[in-house]
Design a protein around this motif. Structure first.
Motif, short mmCIF file in Angstrom:
data_model
loop_
_atom_site.label_atom_id
_atom_site.label_comp_id
_atom_site.label_asym_id
_atom_site.label_seq_id
_atom_site.Cartn_x
_atom_site.Cartn_y
_atom_site.Cartn_z
N VAL A 46 -3.47 -3.21 0.37
CA VAL A 46 -4.25 -2.17 1.06
C VAL A 46 -4.38 -0.95 0.16
CG1 VAL A 46 -4.43 -0.78 3.15
CG2 VAL A 46 -3.26 -2.99 3.24
N SER A 47 -5.59 -0.67 -0.24
CA SER A 47 -5.82 0.53 -1.04
C SER A 47 -7.28 0.94 -0.88
CB SER A 47 -5.52 0.28 -2.52
OG SER A 47 -5.85 1.41 -3.28
N LYS A 48 -7.47 2.13 -0.38
CA LYS A 48 -8.84 2.61 -0.18
C LYS A 48 -9.60 2.58 -1.51
CE LYS A 48 -11.38 6.70 1.34
NZ LYS A 48 -11.32 8.02 1.93
N THR A 49 -8.97 3.10 -2.55
CA THR A 49 -9.65 3.19 -3.85
C THR A 49 -9.47 1.93 -4.69
OG1 THR A 49 -7.63 4.15 -4.73
CG2 THR A 49 -9.33 5.69 -3.97
N PHE A 50 -8.43 1.19 -4.44
CA PHE A 50 -7.98 0.06 -5.26
C PHE A 50 -7.76 0.46 -6.71
CE2 PHE A 50 -7.21 -4.53 -5.46
CZ PHE A 50 -6.78 -4.74 -4.16
N THR A 51 -7.32 1.69 -6.89
CA THR A 51 -6.96 2.16 -8.23
C THR A 51 -5.56 2.77 -8.25
OG1 THR A 51 -7.91 4.33 -7.77
CG2 THR A 51 -9.36 2.73 -8.85
N ASP A 83 -9.25 16.83 2.11
CA ASP A 83 -9.08 16.45 0.71
C ASP A 83 -7.59 16.52 0.37
OD1 ASP A 83 -8.56 19.15 0.46
OD2 ASP A 83 -10.37 19.62 -0.67
N GLN A 84 -7.22 16.19 -0.85
CA GLN A 84 -5.80 16.22 -1.25
C GLN A 84 -5.72 16.33 -2.76
OE1 GLN A 84 -6.85 13.36 0.81
NE2 GLN A 84 -7.75 12.64 -1.11
N TRP A 85 -6.37 17.37 -3.30
CA TRP A 85 -6.41 17.50 -4.76
C TRP A 85 -5.03 17.70 -5.36
CZ3 TRP A 85 -10.75 15.75 -6.50
CH2 TRP A 85 -11.90 15.87 -5.73
N GLY A 86 -4.13 18.29 -4.58
CA GLY A 86 -2.78 18.53 -5.10
C GLY A 86 -2.08 17.25 -5.49
N VAL A 87 -2.38 16.15 -4.78
CA VAL A 87 -1.72 14.89 -5.07
C VAL A 87 -2.29 14.30 -6.36
CG1 VAL A 87 -1.18 12.61 -4.12
CG2 VAL A 87 -1.49 14.55 -2.59
N GLU A 88 -3.54 14.61 -6.62
CA GLU A 88 -4.22 14.00 -7.77
C GLU A 88 -3.57 14.42 -9.10
OE1 GLU A 88 -6.27 11.71 -7.09
OE2 GLU A 88 -6.38 12.22 -4.96
N LEU A 89 -3.16 15.69 -9.19
CA LEU A 89 -2.59 16.18 -10.45
C LEU A 89 -1.36 15.36 -10.85
CD1 LEU A 89 -2.39 18.25 -12.75
CD2 LEU A 89 -1.03 19.70 -11.23
N GLY A 124 0.86 -1.18 0.00
CA GLY A 124 0.00 0.00 0.00
C GLY A 124 0.90 1.23 0.00
N ILE A 125 0.32 2.38 -0.20
CA ILE A 125 1.14 3.60 -0.21
C ILE A 125 0.38 4.72 0.49
CG2 ILE A 125 0.38 4.50 -2.46
CD1 ILE A 125 3.45 5.05 -3.02
N GLY A 126 1.09 5.77 0.91
CA GLY A 126 0.44 6.89 1.61
C GLY A 126 -0.21 6.36 2.88
N GLY A 127 -1.45 6.70 3.08
CA GLY A 127 -2.15 6.27 4.29
C GLY A 127 -2.32 4.77 4.38
N SER A 128 -2.16 4.08 3.27
CA SER A 128 -2.29 2.62 3.29
C SER A 128 -0.95 1.95 3.59
CB SER A 128 -2.85 2.15 1.94
OG SER A 128 -4.14 2.70 1.76
N GLY A 167 -7.52 8.41 4.04
CA GLY A 167 -6.37 7.50 4.02
C GLY A 167 -5.40 7.76 5.16
N ARG A 168 -5.11 9.02 5.43
CA ARG A 168 -4.10 9.35 6.45
C ARG A 168 -4.64 9.21 7.88
NH1 ARG A 168 -5.33 13.36 3.00
NH2 ARG A 168 -6.34 15.26 3.73
N TYR A 169 -5.92 8.90 7.99
CA TYR A 169 -6.54 8.68 9.30
C TYR A 169 -6.98 7.22 9.46
CZ TYR A 169 -6.75 13.76 9.16
OH TYR A 169 -6.41 15.09 9.07
#
Ligand code: F6P
Length: 542
Positions: A205-210, A497-503, A152-156, A268-270
Motif C-alpha cells: 500500500v503506497s499512494k505514491t509507490f515511491t 500538505d506535509q512538506w515538513g516530512v518531505e525534507l 505500507g507506512i504513515g497513512g498507508s 494519505g492520513r484520510y
C-alpha cells in the motif's frame, strides 16, 4: 492582503475571555447551573457527546462561534465537500468524504464523476475479498490464504492497522492480518518469521509507490517469498498493490490487474475508507465495510449540513482551538475505554499532527499563535496506572477525550461494569478534584493534606456510544477528521500538505550511500552527522 482571523475583533474577544478564565472552576460552573450536564451535551448519529466538563461558558461558546463565522468555517466546509482545490500548495481537491458517498450519488470534480470511480474500486475490492475469504483465491501452490501482510507506512499503515485492531471482533478469524511499516528490518522479520509463503498474501500500500520504507519492505518480501516458492509467476498470486501510481506498480512487477486504485484527492492520513482499507475489508467482509462507510457518511452529512452552533465536530474543533491557542494547552489526550481501540491514539497522531503541525498560513504569512497540539493517549484503564497522575496533579493543562461504549463486545462477569465505572469516575475526579476540607475530613495528617488535595478543573469531553461496531467506528473516525479540519480553518493553515516530512525523506536518501560505502565522503555534512556516520561505518566494518 485581507485581514487574518487572528487580527479580528472576534479573536481579541476570545483573548479577553481567556484572561478572565483563570478564576473560573468547573465546580462553580456545575454548582451555578444544575442542568449543565444535560445542556452541554449533543447527540450526533450514534455518538453521545458530553462537553459539559469543559472550561467554557455560554459567552465563550458564542465567542467561538463568532470566530468560526469570521473564519468562514461554513463556507470552507462547503468548499471541501464540493471538491474545490482547498489543498492549495498541491493544487488538489480534498475529497475523502466522496469515498463514503452512496452509489446513487454523483459528484463531478475536474470533469470526472468521482462517485462512480469510488464504487467501481469498492466493487473490485469486495469481489477480491470474497475470493480470499472463501478460499477461492489460492496461492501459487493451490493453498488458501491464511495471512495477509499489509506493507505500507504513515497513512498507508496507521489507518488499516488501527481499524483492523478496532474491528477484530467482526473479522473472519481464520485469516490473520499483520502490518509491516518500519524499514527497520526487524519489523519484516518478526512479521514473517513464522509464516508459510504459500499461504501468505502481501498487500503493498503506497499512494505514491515511491516511499523508501514501503518499496524496500516490498522488495525484501518478494525475495522472502521467492526463496521458497522459487518461481517468479508466484508474485501474481501473492502480491497485490494499492496505489494511485499504476506506472510505478507495474515497474515494481505487480500486475496492474491486481492493483486497487485511489486518487490524488485522498490524503494519505484520510485514506482508510479508500482501497487503502483493503486489509480491513478482507478481514470484516464487504457488508461490514459498507456499514463502516455508512457510519462515516452520517457524520459527514451532519458536518456538511448542520449550522455551526449545533455542529458537533465543529464545536469540538473550536474547543481544541480554545485550549490550544487561547488557554495555552500544548497537548491533548485521547483515552479510549476500549482495548480494541489501542491503536487509535497512534492513528490520530498522524491525522491531527501531520495535518495541523504548520506554522505558515494559507497566504504564506507565519502564524502568530499556537497551532497543532500534541495528541497522545492509551486505552483506559491502563493509562490510569501510568500517566493520569500528571493530568490529575501535574502543572499542565491537558484537555482529554474519554471514549467509551455502554455495551461490551464480550461480557465477562462484571468486568465491563467495573471498566466503565472507571471511565465515568475519572472525568468527575478530573473536573471536581478533592478539596482541602474533604481531605482533612478523612483524618489525613496535616503534613500530607496538600499532597492529597486534587485541584480539579481539568477539562474533559466524554464520547459515549452504544457499542463498538463498524458503524460506530466509522462515525468516530469521521468525527476526528472533521475536528481536525475545523482547527485548520480557524488557524488559516493548509491541513492537507506535509512538506515538513518531505525534507527528512530527501535527506535520508542523501545519507544512505554514505552508510553502505566506505568510498562515499563522510566529511561533507555537519560535524555531528559526519562523526556519527564514521562511528556507524566503523561498527559495520566499512
Ligand atoms: O509520512 C509522510 C507521508 O507522505 C504520509 O503523508 C503518507 O501517509 C506516508 O508518507 C506514506 O506515503 P505513501 O502512501 O505514498 O507510501
Amino acid at each position: 492582503m485581507s485581514e487574518h482571523v487572528s487580527d479580528s475583533a472576534e479573536w481579541q474577544a476570545l483573548q479577553g475571555h481567556a484572561e478572565k478564565f483563570s478564576a473560573v472552576h468547573l465546580r462553580d460552573l456545575f454548582d451555578s447551573e444544575p442542568q449543565r450536564g444535560e445542556r452541554y451535551a449533543a447527540e450526533v448519529a450514534d455518538l453521545y457527546v458530553d462537553y459539559s466538563k469543559n472550561l467554557i461558558t455560554d459567552e465563550v461558546l458564542s465567542a467561538l462561534f463568532a470566530l468560526a463565522g469570521r473564519a468562514k468555517l461554513s463556507e470552507r466546509i462547503a468548499a471541501m465537500f464540493a471538491g474545490e482545490h482547498i489543498n492549495v500548495t498541491e493544487d488538489r481537491a480534498v475529497l475523502h468524504t466522496a469515498l463514503r458517498l452512496p452509489r446513487d450519488a454523483s459528484l463531478v470534480v475536474d470533469g470526472q464523476d468521482v462517485v462512480a470511480d469510488v464504487h467501481e474500486v469498492l466493487d473490485r475490492m469486495g469481489a477480491f475479498a470474497d475470493k480470499v475469504r472463501s478460499g477461492e483465491w489460492v496461492g501459487h501452490t493451490g493453498q488458501r490464504i491464511k495471512t495477509i501482510v499489509n506493507i505500507g507506512i504513515g497513512g498507508s499503515d496507521l489507518g488499516p492497522v488501527m481499524a483492523y485492531e478496532a474491528l477484530k471482533d467482526y473479522s473472519q478469524r481464520d485469516i490473520e492480518a499483520r502490518f509491516v511499516s518500519n524499514i527497520d528490518p526487524t519489523d519484516l522479520y518478526e512479521k514473517t518469521r513464522d509464516l508459510d509463503p504459500a499461504t501468505t498474501l502481501f498487500i503493498i500500500v503506497s499512494k505514491t509507490f515511491t516511499t523508501q520504507e514501503t518499496l524496500t519492505n516490498a522488495r525484501e518480501a518478494r525475495t522472502w517469498l521467492l526463496a521458497t516458492l522459487n518461481d517468479d509467476a508466484a508474485v501474481a498470486k501473492h502480491f497485490v498493490a494499492v496505489s494511485t501510481n499504476a506506472a510505478k506498480v507495474a515497474e515494481f512487477g505487480i500486475d496492474t490487474d491486481n492493483m486497487f486504485g485511489f486518487w490524488d484527492w485522498v490524503g494519505g492520513r484520510y485514506s482508510l475508507p479508500s482501497a487503502v482499507g483493503l486489509s480491513v475489508l478482507i478481514a470484516i467482509g464487504k457488508e461490514q465495510f459498507a456499514d463502516m462507510l455508512a457510519g462515516y457518511r452520517k457524520i459527514d452529512e451532519h458536518f456538511r449540513s448542520t449550522p455551526i452552533e449545533r455542529n458537533v465536530p465543529a464545536l469540538l474543533g473550536l474547543l481544541n482551538v480554545w485550549y490550544d491557542t487561547f488557554l495555552g494547552a500544548q497537548s491533548h489526550a485521547v483515552l479510549p475505554y476500549a482495548q480494541y481501540l489501542h491503536r487509535f491514539a497512534a492513528y490520530l497522531q498522524q491525522l491531527t499532527m501531520e495535518s495541523n503541525g504548520k506554522s505558515v498560513r494559507l497566504d504564506g504569512a507565519p502564524v502568530s499563535f499556537q497551532t497543532g497540539e500534541v495528541f497522545w493517549g492509551e486505552p483506559g484503564t491502563n493509562g490510569q496506572h501510568a500517566f493520569y497522575q500528571l493530568i490529575h496533579q501535574g502543572t499542565k493543562l491537558i484537555p482529554a477525550d474519554f471514549i467509551g461504549f455502554s455495551r461490551p463486545n464480550h461480557d465477562i462477569g462484571e468486568m465491563h461494569d467495573l471498566f466503565m465505572s472507571n471511565f465515568l469516575a475519572q472525568t468527575g475526579a478530573l473536573a471536581f478534584g478533592k478539596t482541602v476540607e474533604q481531605v482533612e475530613a478523612e483524618g489525613t495528617k496535616p503534613a500530607v493534606v496538600p499532597h492529597r488535595v486534587m485541584q480539579g478543573n481539568h477539562p474533559t469531553t466524554t464520547i459515549l456510544a452504544d457499542k463498538l461496531t463498524p458503524h460506530t467506528f466509522g462515525q468516530l473516525v469521521a468525527l476526528y477528521e472533521h475536528i481536525t479540519f475545523t482547527q485548520g480553518v480557524i488557524w488559516e493553515i493548509n491541513s492537507f500538505d506535509q512538506w515538513g516530512v518531505e525534507l527528512g525523506k530527501a535527506m535520508a536518501n542523501q545519507v544512505a550511500p554514505k552508510l553502505t560505502s566506505a568510498e562515499a565522503p563522510a566529511d561533507d555534512a555537519d560535524s555531528s552527522t559526519n562523526t556519527l556516520i564514521k562511528r556507524y561505518r566503523a561498527a559495520r566494518g566499512r
